[in-house]
Design a protein around this motif. Structure first.
Motif, PDB file in Angstrom:
ATOM      1  N   SER A 120      -4.229   7.789  -1.170  1.00 21.58           N
ATOM      2  CA  SER A 120      -2.864   7.839  -1.701  1.00 21.58           C
ATOM      3  C   SER A 120      -1.836   8.125  -0.613  1.00 21.58           C
ATOM      4  CB  SER A 120      -2.761   8.909  -2.799  1.00 21.58           C
ATOM      5  OG  SER A 120      -3.616   8.613  -3.883  1.00 21.58           O
ATOM      6  N   LEU A 121      -2.214   8.912   0.395  1.00 24.66           N
ATOM      7  CA  LEU A 121      -1.285   9.262   1.468  1.00 24.66           C
ATOM      8  C   LEU A 121      -1.169   8.177   2.531  1.00 24.66           C
ATOM      9  CD1 LEU A 121      -2.146  13.042   2.011  1.00 24.66           C
ATOM     10  CD2 LEU A 121      -0.165  12.067   0.839  1.00 24.66           C
ATOM     11  N   SER A 122      -2.050   7.200   2.498  1.00 26.17           N
ATOM     12  CA  SER A 122      -2.002   6.123   3.489  1.00 26.17           C
ATOM     13  C   SER A 122      -0.967   5.081   3.094  1.00 26.17           C
ATOM     14  CB  SER A 122      -3.384   5.461   3.614  1.00 26.17           C
ATOM     15  OG  SER A 122      -3.653   4.661   2.470  1.00 26.17           O
ATOM     16  N   THR A 123      -0.581   4.274   4.075  1.00 23.24           N
ATOM     17  CA  THR A 123       0.352   3.187   3.784  1.00 23.24           C
ATOM     18  C   THR A 123      -0.371   1.946   3.277  1.00 23.24           C
ATOM     19  OG1 THR A 123       0.247   2.477   6.113  1.00 23.24           O
ATOM     20  CG2 THR A 123       2.029   3.984   5.504  1.00 23.24           C
ATOM     21  N   THR A 127       1.790   2.978  -4.220  1.00 23.53           N
ATOM     22  CA  THR A 127       1.887   3.820  -5.411  1.00 23.53           C
ATOM     23  C   THR A 127       0.898   4.978  -5.275  1.00 23.53           C
ATOM     24  OG1 THR A 127       0.153   2.677  -6.678  1.00 23.53           O
ATOM     25  CG2 THR A 127       2.373   1.747  -6.765  1.00 23.53           C
ATOM     26  N   TYR A 128       0.911   5.839  -6.270  1.00 21.11           N
ATOM     27  CA  TYR A 128      -0.031   6.961  -6.299  1.00 21.11           C
ATOM     28  C   TYR A 128      -1.091   6.738  -7.379  1.00 21.11           C
ATOM     29  CZ  TYR A 128       3.242   9.382  -3.257  1.00 21.11           C
ATOM     30  OH  TYR A 128       4.035   9.728  -2.191  1.00 21.11           O
ATOM     31  N   SER A 181      -5.829  -8.226   6.601  1.00 25.53           N
ATOM     32  CA  SER A 181      -4.727  -7.366   7.012  1.00 25.53           C
ATOM     33  C   SER A 181      -3.968  -6.926   5.758  1.00 25.53           C
ATOM     34  CB  SER A 181      -3.782  -8.069   7.993  1.00 25.53           C
ATOM     35  OG  SER A 181      -4.476  -8.393   9.192  1.00 25.53           O
ATOM     36  N   PRO A 182      -3.328  -5.743   5.817  1.00 26.16           N
ATOM     37  CA  PRO A 182      -2.609  -5.249   4.634  1.00 26.16           C
ATOM     38  C   PRO A 182      -1.532  -6.235   4.177  1.00 26.16           C
ATOM     39  CG  PRO A 182      -2.863  -3.506   6.261  1.00 26.16           C
ATOM     40  CD  PRO A 182      -3.321  -4.775   6.923  1.00 26.16           C
ATOM     41  N   VAL A 183      -1.608  -6.666   2.938  1.00 25.25           N
ATOM     42  CA  VAL A 183      -0.622  -7.580   2.369  1.00 25.25           C
ATOM     43  C   VAL A 183      -0.066  -6.947   1.106  1.00 25.25           C
ATOM     44  CG1 VAL A 183      -1.661  -9.667   3.304  1.00 25.25           C
ATOM     45  CG2 VAL A 183      -2.449  -8.784   1.104  1.00 25.25           C
ATOM     46  N   SER A 184       1.140  -7.356   0.736  1.00 27.25           N
ATOM     47  CA  SER A 184       1.780  -6.797  -0.456  1.00 27.25           C
ATOM     48  C   SER A 184       2.042  -7.903  -1.466  1.00 27.25           C
ATOM     49  CB  SER A 184       3.094  -6.104  -0.080  1.00 27.25           C
ATOM     50  OG  SER A 184       3.986  -7.014   0.544  1.00 27.25           O
ATOM     51  N   VAL A 192       3.304  -3.898  -4.666  1.00 28.65           N
ATOM     52  CA  VAL A 192       2.002  -3.241  -4.602  1.00 28.65           C
ATOM     53  C   VAL A 192       1.161  -3.881  -3.505  1.00 28.65           C
ATOM     54  CG1 VAL A 192       1.985  -2.575  -7.036  1.00 28.65           C
ATOM     55  CG2 VAL A 192       1.033  -4.792  -6.356  1.00 28.65           C
ATOM     56  N   ALA A 193       0.189  -3.119  -3.016  1.00 27.58           N
ATOM     57  CA  ALA A 193      -0.757  -3.628  -2.025  1.00 27.58           C
ATOM     58  C   ALA A 193      -2.085  -3.931  -2.705  1.00 27.58           C
ATOM     59  CB  ALA A 193      -0.945  -2.593  -0.915  1.00 27.58           C
TER      60      ALA A 193
END
Length: 222
Positions: A120-123, A127-128, A181-184, A192-193
């Motif tokens: 949750s604390l990561s990028t 959201t949480y 790779s991180p995508v949204s 959201v990711a």
């Protein structure tokens, strides 16, 4: 009250019916026979807890370096070793105790909390939702423990899924994020990711289980 006290002296019957349990059981039988005598079951419990905390920390640092997802996956694997084999080693050496069971479940709760807090604390998430997943998981854990108290059956698996399958799914998600790779995405107007989407699916599944489990066929005969 007298019957209740008499019943709680018995060790709950451990019931695991997952897709990976047959393979885990054979591996556990092999593993415990080669563990040195100086390694105690609670050592493995401690390793599992530390690994969960380090996995959560790896997710936090994955925000800066995506390669940290490999460390997160490695520590998830190490957490599995500690969590899966501590009880197997205790049963093999006939050192199962009520305090050990209590300690094991409490540490499991803290492990889940630290792991999902790290996510949750990561990028990797916007959201949480993973905190909600942690809460729902703990609610399900409470239901399972309560059933063990009243029915002397500790059911670790639901619908052929258990903690090991959850770890495999999380490791697979890590690899998918690493490759792509991180995508949204935009979902109902909210950014959201991929990790958020996985978390939403997990939360929905857990919510259904939390609501329906008390009314399941297994619980109706209690």
């Amino acid at each position: 009250m007298q019957n209740y006290k008499k019943r709680t002296k018995n060790k709950p019957k451990r019931i695991v019916e997952t897709y990976l349990e047959p393979y885990e059981k054979r591996l556990a039988t092999f593993f415990v026979s080669y563990v040195p005598r100086f390694i105690q079951p609670h050592y493995l419990t401690a390793i599992g807890f530390i690994a969960a905390a380090l996995s959560g920390l790896s997710y936090v640092f994955a925000s800066r370096n995506i390669w940290m997802l490999w460390f997160a996956s490695f520590f998830l694997l190490l957490n599995w070793v500690g969590d899966r084999f501590d009880g197997a080693l205790a049963r093999y050496r006939q050192k199962v105790s009520n305090f050990g069971l209590f300690q094991d479940h409490m540490i499991d709760v803290f492990s889940i909390a630290l792991l999902f807090l790290g996510i949750s604390l990561s990028t990797l998430t916007y959201t949480y939702v993973w905190l909600i997943v942690a809460i729902l998981y703990m609610l399900l854990e409470i239901q399972v423990v309560l059933r063990a108290l009243v029915d002397d059956e500790f059911v670790i698996s639901i619908a052929n899924f258990g903690p090991t399958e959850a770890r495999v799914g999380l490791i697979a998600t890590n690899m998918l994020i690493f490759i792509s790779s991180p995508v949204s995405f935009t979902l109902l107007g909210v950014t959201v990711a991929l990790m958020d989407i996985i978390g939403i699916v997990a939360a929905i599944i857990l919510l259904v289980l939390v609501v329906l489990y008390p009314f399941s066929q297994d619980c109706s005969r209690i």
